[in-house]
Design a protein around this motif. Structure first.
Motif, short mmCIF file in Angstrom:
data_model
loop_
_atom_site.label_atom_id
_atom_site.label_comp_id
_atom_site.label_asym_id
_atom_site.label_seq_id
_atom_site.Cartn_x
_atom_site.Cartn_y
_atom_site.Cartn_z
N VAL A 1 50.48 9.81 9.63
CA VAL A 1 51.16 9.93 8.33
C VAL A 1 50.15 9.93 7.19
O VAL A 1 50.28 10.69 6.23
CB VAL A 1 52.17 8.78 8.14
N ALA A 2 49.10 9.09 7.31
CA ALA A 2 48.07 9.04 6.27
C ALA A 2 47.36 10.38 6.15
O ALA A 2 47.08 10.85 5.03
CB ALA A 2 47.06 7.94 6.59
N GLY B 1 44.35 4.43 2.63
CA GLY B 1 43.41 3.46 3.17
C GLY B 1 44.10 2.34 3.92
O GLY B 1 43.68 1.95 5.01
N ASP B 2 45.19 1.83 3.36
CA ASP B 2 45.93 0.76 4.03
C ASP B 2 46.53 1.23 5.36
O ASP B 2 46.55 0.48 6.35
CB ASP B 2 47.04 0.22 3.12
N ALA C 1 54.55 -4.59 15.08
CA ALA C 1 54.45 -5.22 13.77
C ALA C 1 53.60 -4.38 12.81
O ALA C 1 53.88 -4.31 11.62
CB ALA C 1 53.85 -6.62 13.91
N ALA C 2 52.56 -3.73 13.34
CA ALA C 2 51.72 -2.87 12.50
C ALA C 2 52.53 -1.69 11.97
O ALA C 2 52.40 -1.30 10.81
CB ALA C 2 50.51 -2.39 13.28
N THR D 1 55.62 0.82 7.26
CA THR D 1 56.79 1.59 6.86
C THR D 1 56.83 1.83 5.35
O THR D 1 57.00 2.97 4.89
CB THR D 1 58.09 0.89 7.30
N ALA D 2 56.66 0.77 4.57
CA ALA D 2 56.70 0.91 3.11
C ALA D 2 55.57 1.80 2.59
O ALA D 2 55.83 2.71 1.79
CB ALA D 2 56.66 -0.47 2.45
N PRO D 3 54.30 1.60 3.01
CA PRO D 3 53.25 2.51 2.56
C PRO D 3 53.49 3.96 2.96
O PRO D 3 53.19 4.88 2.18
CB PRO D 3 51.99 1.96 3.26
N MET D 4 54.03 4.18 4.15
CA MET D 4 54.30 5.56 4.58
C MET D 4 55.36 6.21 3.70
O MET D 4 55.24 7.39 3.32
CB MET D 4 54.74 5.58 6.05
#
Length: 272
Positions: free
Chosen positions: A151-152, A216-217, A239-240, A245-248
């Protein structure tokens, strides 16, 4: 009758796709003929990846060292390979009247934009794959979860290409790109987790929500299951992904917003 109708509908689509591929091939040829751009795009991100990995203290662990190196690789690839290439190529094509001529033909505006961004986007994907292989060869453990990284990379390509087109609208010529690109470059550098960790909390909260910080996160969560600003306690695979989810979602929103803005701001003709 049904066959004829289907054929009539499929022909324009195939013709449009073939035109876009032809334009992308032409852009790729021009991209490969620029040795400076090609050298910077190929060696700089990978070189920094290796330097960051081997220079990180051993006490931090190889997984965390790999995530720092991967973060650097993602940010530099998106900044130097996608963003600056799109900015430089779109500005040059505009000044050479190439964009104006293309718009008088059958190609749609979106086809032209995709063709310009295609070479650097493809190279960015290749570089990220090479970075992963390189880190594993150097002794890094396997990533915790590759979904945030995918996704990044995809979101980063969309955001960086859009920023390149948007910056081009305010760039007089290719030489001026070195000046107009500075705000985006400063933001990308400031978005590195090691810099954000040193900033006041109020500033960090703002930068944490900018596109390059999100990339980066996600790179950190993908490899080590942790982030510098969010704490050093590693997370497992599930968990990762939950933490990512929110950053994506935020990165996806940035990509959509910037891509929608491009056709409204894009400058197709030079004033000269």
């Amino acid at each position: 009758m049904t066959t004829a109708t289907a054929s009539a509908h499929s022909t324009p689509r195939s013709s449009r796709l073939s035109r876009t591929i032809a334009l992308a091939r032409a852009e790729l040829t021009q991209f490969l003929r620029n040795p400076t751009l090609l050298f910077t795009a190929l060696l700089f991100p990978l070189g920094l990846t290796v330097i960051m990995f081997v220079s990180t203290p051993a006490s931090s662990g190889k997984a965390f060292a790999a995530s720092l190196a991967l973060e650097t690789s993602v940010l530099m690839t998106m900044l130097l390979v996608v963003y600056y290439s799109v900015l430089s190529m779109s500005t040059t094509r505009r000044d050479d009247k190439v964009l104006k001529r293309l718009r008088t033909g059958e190609a749609k505006d979106s086809d032209i934009l995709v063709a310009i961004a295609a070479p650097s986007s493809l190279l960015a994907v290749v570089l990220m794959v090479l970075a992963l292989i390189l880190l594993i060869v150097l002794g890094a453990p396997a990533p915790v979860n590759v979904v945030p990284l995918i996704v990044a990379v995809l979101g980063g390509i969309a955001v960086s290409a859009a920023l390149g087109f948007l910056t081009s609208a305010f760039t007089i010529n290719a030489e001026a790109a070195q000046i107009t690109s500075l705000p985006v470059m400063i933001l990308a550098i400031a978005s590195q987790s090691t810099f954000r960790a040193l900033m006041p909390e109020q500033v960090t909260r703002i930068i944490d929500r900018t596109p390059f910080a999100l990339m980066g996160d996600l790179a950190h969560l993908a490899w080590s299951g942790t982030t510098v600003t969010g704490g050093f306690e590693p997370l497992d695979t599930g968990a990762a992904l939950a933490a990512a989810t929110a950053p994506m979602l935020m990165l996806a929103l940035w990509a959509v917003a910037l891509l929608v803005l491009v056709p409204r701001v894009m400058k197709w003709e030079s004033n000269r």
